[in-house]
Design an enzyme around this catalytic site. Structure first.
Site, PDB file in Angstrom:
ATOM      1  N   LEU A  33       0.826  -1.218   0.000  1.00  0.00           N
ATOM      2  CA  LEU A  33       0.000   0.000   0.000  1.00  0.00           C
ATOM      3  C   LEU A  33       0.853   1.258   0.000  1.00  0.00           C
ATOM      4  CD1 LEU A  33      -3.020  -0.968   2.313  1.00  0.00           C
ATOM      5  CD2 LEU A  33      -2.777  -1.237  -0.171  1.00  0.00           C
ATOM      6  N   TYR A 141      14.188   3.726 -15.095  1.00  0.00           N
ATOM      7  CA  TYR A 141      12.980   2.891 -15.050  1.00  0.00           C
ATOM      8  C   TYR A 141      13.129   1.717 -16.025  1.00  0.00           C
ATOM      9  CZ  TYR A 141       8.235   1.398 -16.155  1.00  0.00           C
ATOM     10  OH  TYR A 141       7.122   0.650 -16.414  1.00  0.00           O
ATOM     11  N   LYS A 145      13.826  -2.388 -15.164  1.00  0.00           N
ATOM     12  CA  LYS A 145      12.896  -3.423 -15.650  1.00  0.00           C
ATOM     13  C   LYS A 145      13.653  -4.446 -16.507  1.00  0.00           C
ATOM     14  CE  LYS A 145       8.787  -2.348 -14.050  1.00  0.00           C
ATOM     15  NZ  LYS A 145       7.810  -3.289 -13.473  1.00  0.00           N
ATOM     16  N   ILE A 205       2.313  20.349 -22.026  1.00  0.00           N
ATOM     17  CA  ILE A 205       2.814  19.408 -23.042  1.00  0.00           C
ATOM     18  C   ILE A 205       4.334  19.376 -22.898  1.00  0.00           C
ATOM     19  CG2 ILE A 205       3.104  18.988 -25.517  1.00  0.00           C
ATOM     20  CD1 ILE A 205       0.432  20.423 -25.980  1.00  0.00           C
TER      21      ILE A 205
END
Ligand code: UDP
Length: 328
Positions: A33, A141, A145, A205
């Site tokens: 959590l 990231y 992975k 953007i």
């Protein structure tokens, strides 16, 4: 099957759990959590509040529930944050992930579906991306992975743990019960919808000088239920083998400006935008070839229309204006 979903209280994990429960599987949601929500734990699943680094608790969960397969989605997933704070990504995505694999070894659980990412490819030379294309992540990231994918390869060789690494492109959309609630929110579609509903003044953007059709980044958006269904199909191969699969809708993808236009159309509201600087670590274009999973597992996305994907997220947001904050 008896399946432990690590990260089952998160956005994608909750939808994976929902689909598993619907199909009659016995599901244990294991989640710290830290980012997930208690309210996102699907009814019908058993919930264990725990961290992957709480080894005794994790092993007990695997053993006491006779877990046959693990679906691992308990990780950090923000490109920008990973560039600012790589230590966090190595710790949570590699170190804690390895603790999960070690607990699986100890408890003789030899099947895992891993939530990987298109960010493993980096800044690709060609589109759409195929699984055999080179991997060269441009941010921690994607790097973490990929490191975990490589660990899976060697753990399979040595310990016989079969894996399916699913390289997600851009997950979006919601079901009636489960949707996207991050704090802070960084993903484009929920940010646009927050702006449409007056929860934020405008949307920035991140760069309009990319070499794309309108200068903004192109991404391949996939409905979260289509993504979840792929996890269930992938479970079937794990008796015999391992595989890496891309998951996206393919085609031309959508630029940031096209997503903005679609969000305005779906909501019927004007969304104030301004052009800002590029976000570091963002590749210009990421589009999947999902031919391999279509061919091998018969997967096919059911909700390919961006308007439909955004409409499902908009509906969830209107029914849950504070996300899971109101649910206990
Ligand atoms: N993006 C943007 N403004 C925002 C959030 C995202 O322009 O407030 C862009 C981002 O640069 C990327 C695309 O929208 O090109 C999708 O970003 P998101 O964070 O949703 O997913 P990612 O591609 O990083 O997984």
């Amino acid at each position: 099957m008896k399946i432990l979903v690590a990260g089952g209280a998160g956005y994608i994990g909750s939808v994976v759990t929902e689909e598993l429960v619907k199909d009659g599987h016995n599901v244990v949601v294991y989640d710290s959590l830290y980012k997930g929500h208690r309210g996102a734990v699907v009814r019908g699943a058993t919930f264990i509040h725990g961290d992957l680094l709480e080894r005794a608790k994790l092993s007990a969960a695997l053993r006491e529930h006779n877990i046959e397969a693990v679906i691992h989605l308990a990780a950090d997933s923000l490109v920008g944050e990973s560039v600012q704070n790589p230590a966090k990504y190595y710790h949570n995505n590699v170190f804690a992930g390895l603790a999960l694999l070690d607990a699986m070894r100890e408890c003789k659980v030899r099947r895992i579906v891993f939530s990987s990412t298109a960010a493993t490819y980096g800044e690709p030379e060609k589109q759409p991306l195929e699984e055999r294309d080179p991997t060269a992540p441009t941010n921690p990231y994607g790097e973490t992975k990929l490191a975990f994918e490589r660990a899976l390869h060697w753990y399979e060789e040595a310990y016989g743990i079969h894996y399916a690494a699913l390289r997600y492109f851009n997950a979006a959309g919601a079901t009636t019960h489960c949707g996207e609630h991050h704090n802070p929110e960084t993903h484009l579609i929920p940010i646009l919808l927050q702006a449409a509903s007056g929860q934020r003044p405008q949307v920035e953007i991140y760069g309009d000088d990319y070499p794309t059709r309108d200068g903004t980044c192109v991404r391949d958006y996939i409905h979260v239920v289509d993504l979840a269904r792929a996890h269930i199909l992938a479970l079937d191969i794990l008796n015999a083998r391992s595989a890496i699969y891309n998951l996206g809708c393919g085609g031309e993808g959508y630029t940031v400006k096209e997503v903005i236009a679609a969000a305005q159309h779906v909501t019927g509201r004007e969304i104030p935008v301004r052009v800002g600087a590029r976000r570091s670590g963002d590749p210009a274009v990421l589009i999947a070839s999902s031919d391999k999973i279509k061919r091998e597992l018969g997967w096919s996305p059911q909700k390919q229309d961006l308007h439909e994907i955004i409409a499902s997220a908009w509906q969830w947001m209107q029914q849950h204006p504070h996300g899971y904050a109101d649910e206990k």
